[in-house]
Motif scaffolding. Structure first.
Motif, short mmCIF file in Angstrom:
data_model
loop_
_atom_site.label_atom_id
_atom_site.label_comp_id
_atom_site.label_asym_id
_atom_site.label_seq_id
_atom_site.Cartn_x
_atom_site.Cartn_y
_atom_site.Cartn_z
N UNK A 236 0.82 -1.21 0.00
CA UNK A 236 0.00 0.00 0.00
C UNK A 236 0.85 1.27 0.00
N UNK A 237 2.14 1.12 0.26
CA UNK A 237 3.03 2.27 0.24
C UNK A 237 3.45 2.68 1.64
N UNK A 298 8.17 4.87 -0.20
CA UNK A 298 7.74 5.21 -1.56
C UNK A 298 7.61 6.73 -1.75
N UNK A 299 7.63 7.47 -0.65
CA UNK A 299 7.58 8.93 -0.74
C UNK A 299 8.07 9.52 0.57
N UNK A 300 8.58 10.74 0.49
CA UNK A 300 9.03 11.48 1.67
C UNK A 300 8.26 12.78 1.81
N UNK A 301 8.02 13.15 3.05
CA UNK A 301 7.57 14.50 3.40
C UNK A 301 8.67 15.12 4.24
N UNK A 320 15.46 8.81 -4.55
CA UNK A 320 14.85 8.58 -5.86
C UNK A 320 13.40 8.13 -5.69
N UNK A 321 12.64 8.87 -4.91
CA UNK A 321 11.21 8.62 -4.72
C UNK A 321 10.50 9.97 -4.74
N UNK A 428 0.99 10.38 -2.16
CA UNK A 428 2.13 10.14 -3.05
C UNK A 428 2.65 8.72 -2.88
N UNK A 429 2.82 8.31 -1.63
CA UNK A 429 3.35 6.97 -1.36
C UNK A 429 2.40 5.88 -1.84
#
Length: 479
Positions: A236-237, A298-301, A320-321, A428-429
């Motif tokens: 799911x990320x 899968x994503x950063x904040x 690289x995400x 995003x993730x």
């Protein structure tokens, strides 16, 4: 999805349609829709007092023809002519033939103050630079009166393509717009002047690519991530949150609160506020090794409340995400590092932060929100979510800008933006594009704010807590 088109595009579509119609047919379509909207607003047309503010353009003609229709239904209709020698001749004849009367601008104040309805047909979508001096008093009389004010196509004095107000403009209770929305009706400060907006279909054929898009429940519903039977927390990320500091631990807590409700399967937190985060949200995965060694995401904040921790921002930008950059991260991020990224980047400034990034005043950003969002996206090669009374999401490729229609003024509270960052980062993730994550996140956040406030003050934690209710409300649109 609601769409808005530029003046140039609308004018071209009108020319193409008029070439296929009998002379005057398009104006009659517009006038019929305008008259119907005015009648609905009045409730009882017979015996009502209607004042038309008539300029020299087609909007004046629309107002005159609509006034004639109202006069035939028993309204007392008076047209105040700002340019008698250039008034739409056929429209004026129609009004007089229906029993309407004409007055000069000298009689306007008394007429407007006694009116039940004022129709603003002073200038149209081609108007620039606010009202002309002779029309300024009329806007003031209308604002001071008890009459409902209906604008024809666009409140006079609003820049149709941008929503800018470069002088005095008419404030409407209702705007009746023809064929399509205009950007100035959806973007503040113009949106504030427009009141409620009613779209009248006049048969325009418009291109697929719009200037502006506004998602609606059904559009958001089909974009929300939904786990499948084979999903687990990693499929799911996973969203990483690099936020907070000794001085601002609450920013980390609020960003995590938004992320946990945003559709990703797990949240990793990196930063000095781990104890505060774990005590509030024990399901969070925490690390003290820095973003580069925190584990797979899968994503950063990055940015909310980080203070001066430039190393965390730099490490996240190297990943690289997909990355969302907010708050302190916007101040600390190197522009060349943002532009060098190949994975999607979403920047979420408010007007003050956008002004600092652009090297202009906050006032200039707030006055020209659409241009500011587009310019930021172009300069940084990133998707930009410009927060504010109307939140805009601009893509660096220059496509249609999305404007968020949800929200409430009660969302102007400390920490609200941190919740939005976590929420959009989680989307995003979960696999949404930067444009969709920004616009869907803003929509959910705005709706959650409305539900949580219900007309009363709220805190940022209340917004986060209301996200599941907003999510369910949107999902119901698919049933």
């Amino acid at each position: 999805m609601r769409t808005a088109y530029s003046v140039e595009t609308v004018r071209a579509a009108e020319r193409e349609l008029m070439a296929r119609l009998a002379e005057g047919a398009l104006m009659q379509r517009a006038a019929a829709g305008l008259a119907a909207a005015c009648a609905d607003l009045l409730g009882r047309v017979y015996g009502s007092r209607v004042v038309l503010l008539v300029g020299s353009g087609d909007n004046g003609g629309d107002a005159l023809y609509a006034g004639a229709r109202l006069a035939r239904r028993g309204a007392g209709v008076t047209a105040v002519l700002l340019a008698p020698e250039r008034t739409h001749g056929a429209g004026l004849a129609a009004l007089r033939g229906a029993g309407g009367t004409v007055a000069g601008s000298g009689a306007a104040e008394e007429l407007i103050l006694r009116a039940d309805l004022v129709v603003d047909g002073i200038v149209g979508i081609g108007g620039k630079g606010g009202l002309r001096p002779e029309a300024v008093p009329l806007a003031g009389y209308a604002a001071d009166s008890r009459a409902a004010v209906v604008a024809v196509d666009l409140p006079s004095g609003i820049e149709a393509d941008t929503g800018e107000v470069l002088g005095t403009a008419v404030r409407a209770d209702l705007t009746v717009t023809f064929g399509t929305h205009k950007p100035g009706l959806l973007i503040d400060p113009g949106r504030e002047y427009a009141g409620s907006v009613r779209l009248v279909d006049i048969g325009l054929e418009l291109p697929e690519e719009a200037e502006l898009e506004a998602l609606q429940h059904a559009d958001v519903a089909v974009r929300l991530p939904v786990p499948g039977a084979e999903s687990d927390k990693y499929r799911r990320g996973v969203v990483g949150i690099a936020a907070g500091s000794a001085r601002y631990p609450g920013a980390a807590v609020l960003a995590v609160s938004g992320a946990l409700r945003g559709g990703a399967g797990a949240v990793r937190y990196v930063g000095p506020a781990a104890d505060a985060v774990i005590s509030r949200f024990p399901e969070t995965l925490v690390s003290d090794q820095g973003p580069a060694r925190a584990g797979r995401v899968q994503a950063w904040v990055v940015g909310p409340g980080v203070g001066d921790d430039a190393s965390a921002v730099a490490q996240v930008l190297e990943a690289d995400v997909s990355v969302l950059v907010d708050a302190d991260g916007l101040r600390l991020a190197d522009r060349s590092a943002v532009r060098a990224r190949t994975a999607p980047t979403l920047m979420t400034p408010h007007a003050g932060e956008a002004a600092a990034l652009l090297g202009v005043s906050r006032e200039s950003v707030e006055a020209a929100r659409l241009a500011s969002a587009r310019e930021l996206a172009l300069r940084y090669g990133a998707t930009v979510l410009l927060k504010g009374s109307t939140t805009l999401v601009a893509d660096p490729q220059g496509g249609a800008v999305r404007v968020n229609p949800t929200g409430t003024a009660w969302l102007a509270t400390a920490g609200s933006g941190d919740v939005l960052s976590g929420l959009a980062g989680s989307l995003l993730a979960a696999g949404l594009s930067a444009l969709d994550a920004g616009s869907v996140g803003a929509y959910l956040h705005g709706l959650a704010g409305r539900l949580a406030a219900d007309g009363a003050p709220l805190g940022a934690h209340d917004v986060a807590a209301a996200i599941p209710e907003a999510w369910r409300d949107i999902r119901d649109a698919l049933r």
